[in-house]
Design a protein around this motif. Structure first.
Motif, PDB file in Angstrom:
ATOM      1  N   CYS A   1      -4.650  14.790  -1.481  1.00  0.00           N
ATOM      2  CA  CYS A   1      -4.471  13.711  -2.215  1.00  0.00           C
ATOM      3  C   CYS A   1      -4.208  12.346  -1.655  1.00  0.00           C
ATOM      4  CB  CYS A   1      -3.083  14.066  -2.756  1.00  0.00           C
ATOM      5  SG  CYS A   1      -2.602  13.142  -4.281  1.00  0.00           S
ATOM      6  N   ILE A   2      -3.723  12.436  -0.446  1.00  0.00           N
ATOM      7  CA  ILE A   2      -3.980  11.157   0.619  1.00  0.00           C
ATOM      8  C   ILE A   2      -5.425  10.539   0.669  1.00  0.00           C
ATOM      9  CG2 ILE A   2      -3.334  10.205   2.508  1.00  0.00           C
ATOM     10  CD1 ILE A   2      -0.768  11.967   2.570  1.00  0.00           C
TER      11      ILE A   2
ATOM     12  N   GLU B   1       0.701  -1.298   0.167  1.00  0.00           N
ATOM     13  CA  GLU B   1      -0.088  -0.058   0.019  1.00  0.00           C
ATOM     14  C   GLU B   1       0.812   1.179   0.278  1.00  0.00           C
ATOM     15  OE1 GLU B   1      -3.692   0.076   2.749  1.00  0.00           O
ATOM     16  OE2 GLU B   1      -2.536   1.835   3.486  1.00  0.00           O
TER      17      GLU B   1
ATOM     18  N   LYS C   1       1.938   1.933  -3.651  1.00  0.00           N
ATOM     19  CA  LYS C   1       1.038   2.408  -4.557  1.00  0.00           C
ATOM     20  C   LYS C   1       0.928   4.042  -3.996  1.00  0.00           C
ATOM     21  CE  LYS C   1      -1.518  -1.608  -5.436  1.00  0.00           C
ATOM     22  NZ  LYS C   1      -2.566  -2.604  -4.632  1.00  0.00           N
ATOM     23  N   LEU C   2       0.917   4.505  -2.740  1.00  0.00           N
ATOM     24  CA  LEU C   2       0.608   5.772  -2.542  1.00  0.00           C
ATOM     25  C   LEU C   2       1.579   6.742  -2.692  1.00  0.00           C
ATOM     26  CD1 LEU C   2      -0.838   7.745  -0.872  1.00  0.00           C
ATOM     27  CD2 LEU C   2      -0.142   6.995   1.215  1.00  0.00           C
TER      28      LEU C   2
ATOM     29  N   LYS D   1      -7.799  11.327  -1.283  1.00  0.00           N
ATOM     30  CA  LYS D   1      -8.473  10.692  -2.690  1.00  0.00           C
ATOM     31  C   LYS D   1      -8.046   9.311  -2.657  1.00  0.00           C
ATOM     32  CE  LYS D   1      -9.456  14.655  -5.500  1.00  0.00           C
ATOM     33  NZ  LYS D   1      -8.094  15.517  -5.796  1.00  0.00           N
ATOM     34  N   PHE D   2      -6.501   8.959  -2.517  1.00  0.00           N
ATOM     35  CA  PHE D   2      -6.166   7.800  -2.505  1.00  0.00           C
ATOM     36  C   PHE D   2      -6.857   6.665  -1.607  1.00  0.00           C
ATOM     37  CE2 PHE D   2      -3.212   4.233  -1.015  1.00  0.00           C
ATOM     38  CZ  PHE D   2      -2.772   3.865  -2.119  1.00  0.00           C
ATOM     39  N   TYR D   3      -7.299   7.051  -0.536  1.00  0.00           N
ATOM     40  CA  TYR D   3      -7.946   5.953   0.499  1.00  0.00           C
ATOM     41  C   TYR D   3      -9.673   6.152  -0.030  1.00  0.00           C
ATOM     42  CZ  TYR D   3      -4.046   4.897   3.014  1.00  0.00           C
ATOM     43  OH  TYR D   3      -2.573   4.351   3.529  1.00  0.00           O
TER      44      TYR D   3
ATOM     45  N   ASN E   1       0.870  12.755  -8.869  1.00  0.00           N
ATOM     46  CA  ASN E   1      -0.046  14.006  -8.547  1.00  0.00           C
ATOM     47  C   ASN E   1       1.434  15.169  -8.139  1.00  0.00           C
ATOM     48  OD1 ASN E   1      -2.884  13.971  -8.442  1.00  0.00           O
ATOM     49  ND2 ASN E   1      -2.137  12.086  -7.850  1.00  0.00           N
TER      50      ASN E   1
ATOM     51  N   TYR F   1       1.215   7.160  -6.307  1.00  0.00           N
ATOM     52  CA  TYR F   1       0.167   8.001  -6.719  1.00  0.00           C
ATOM     53  C   TYR F   1       0.381   9.644  -6.284  1.00  0.00           C
ATOM     54  CZ  TYR F   1      -4.874   9.768  -6.280  1.00  0.00           C
ATOM     55  OH  TYR F   1      -6.114  10.273  -6.262  1.00  0.00           O
TER      56      TYR F   1
END
Ligand SMILES: *Cc1c(COP(=O)(O)O)cnc(C)c1O
Length: 375
Positions: free
Chosen positions: A369-370, A301, A304-305, A372-374, A312, A308
């Protein structure tokens, strides 16, 4: 692009470097070096502070001062920068790694005692993210077994434990002024010396094994080679860069703490949902906003973050690969007991952009942004 780090710059640095040049004193121990040492001694109530070329070198000096030799053992966390170990390994020591606490990522003080053998000489607490280790317990153990304590306070300038400045509690404290730290001179550091008895030898070690410092103070009429040593003095131009930030040290500290608390506030909902873990600051510790990290569920995870955020235009980075799993760590060290948290917690940890002057807008952009990721 939101950078992970931007080196601190107050605007006065250029003027001070120019002054150092005009003084015709660009080698070590010039006016700005003196100003910096005096500032550090006054601010942190430390017997002696000597500027060095890095925190690595400050730690090396501590190892020489403690007469570390072949076969000696040094206890430290595996979750740290290579320098913590390297400084002792270059003197021939074996490193004994002890597991960390998952809350602060610091050396677990309850595991130190059982890792001690008759060869143990030093305990090296690393104050990760500028948050103090449990120093009362560590100092008690050191006293009981007659061990030295060298604090790796590389990230901990301005932080305290029960109102005492980090780096001033153990026999020696090592500070970093690398460009990634809260106060910088490009490359550089300082050694804090607690006991007056250690000052003279420290000055000799720092000046190539000579008693030149005494000579410059007019205490002797010529200087000579008196002991082992190396060259650990930074240029006065670097000290000039640092002095500009020391002058506004409180402002820099407050600025970073504000950013830290904004991150914490904005990310608290995500923690409440059980998505991420936020850092823990024990009650007796005052931190310095050196770092803001979150912990994801696992390594996958986190990767991936990072991707991501990168897409951005946000640069977030992980930290140490535990030393006991590195080639040199296997050769020069061993892990005492079980690695319950070191590997697992280090794989979850992600550091977010943090520097003096980062704006609230930028912090909002990162946390949005974090979120949105979750989603
Ligand atoms: C930065 C750092 C060091 C090394 O500092 P230098 O000044 O680059 O030698 C050592 N230990 C820790 C924990 C650090 O963060």
């Amino acid at each position: 692009m939101i950078n992970f780090n931007i080196p601190p710059y107050t605007g006065k640095e250029t003027e001070y470097i120019k002054k150092a040049i005009e003084n015709h004193k660009i080698c070590g121990d010039g006016i700005f070096t003196k100003k910096c040492s005096e500032w550090l001694e006054r601010k942190f109530h430390i017997t002696k502070a000597l500027l060095t070329t890095s925190c690595t070198h400050a730690t090396e000096m501590a190892a020489i001062l403690l007469n570390i030799k072949e076969g000696d053992e040094v206890i430290m966390p595996s979750y740290t920068f290579v320098s913590t170990a390297d400084a002792f390994v270059t003197r021939g020591a074996k490193v004994v790694f002890v597991d960390i606490r998952p809350d602060t990522m610091n050396l677990d003080e309850t595991l130190i005692e059982e890792a001690i053998t008759e060869r143990t000489k030093v305990i090296v607490p690393v104050h990760y993210a500028g948050v103090s280790c449990e120093m009362d317990t560590i100092m008690q153990i050191a006293e009981k077994y007659n061990l030295a304590v060298v604090e790796d306070a590389a990230q901990a300038m301005m932080s305290t434990y029960k109102e005492r400045a980090l780096g001033t509690i153990g026999n020696f404290g090592c500070i970093s002024f690398h460009e990634t730290k809260n106060y910088s001179m490009g490359e550089g550091g300082a050694i804090f010396i607690r006991d007056a008895n250690d000052i003279e030898r420290a000055e000799i070690i720092r000046e190539k094994g000579t008693n030149r410092s005494k000579f410059f103070r007019g205490q002797i009429d010529k200087y000579t080679w008196v002991n082992v040593g190396s060259s650990y003095l930074p240029s006065d131009m670097n000290a000039a860069y640092l002095y500009a930030q020391l002058e506004i040290a409180e402002e820099i500290n407050q600025n970073r703490l504000n950013s830290w608390h904004l991150y914490y506030k904005l990310l608290t909902p995500l923690e409440k949902e059980g998505k991420i873990t936020l850092p823990v600051i024990p009650d007796e510790c005052k931190q310095n906003g050196h770092m803001f990290y979150i912990k994801t569920t696992n390594l996958e995870e986190r990767m991936k973050l990072i991707e991501y955020l990168k897409k951005n235009e946000i640069s977030a980075v992980f930290h140490y690969v535990p030393l006991h799993s590195s080639p040199a760590g296997k050769k020069y060290g061993r892990f005492y007991g079980e690695d319950i948290y070191t590997t697992k917690e280090s794989e979850r940890l992600l550091r977010l952009p943090m520097y003096y002057g980062i704006t609230s807008e930028e912090i909002y952009r990162v946390t949005d942004c974090i979120m949105k990721f979750y989603k």
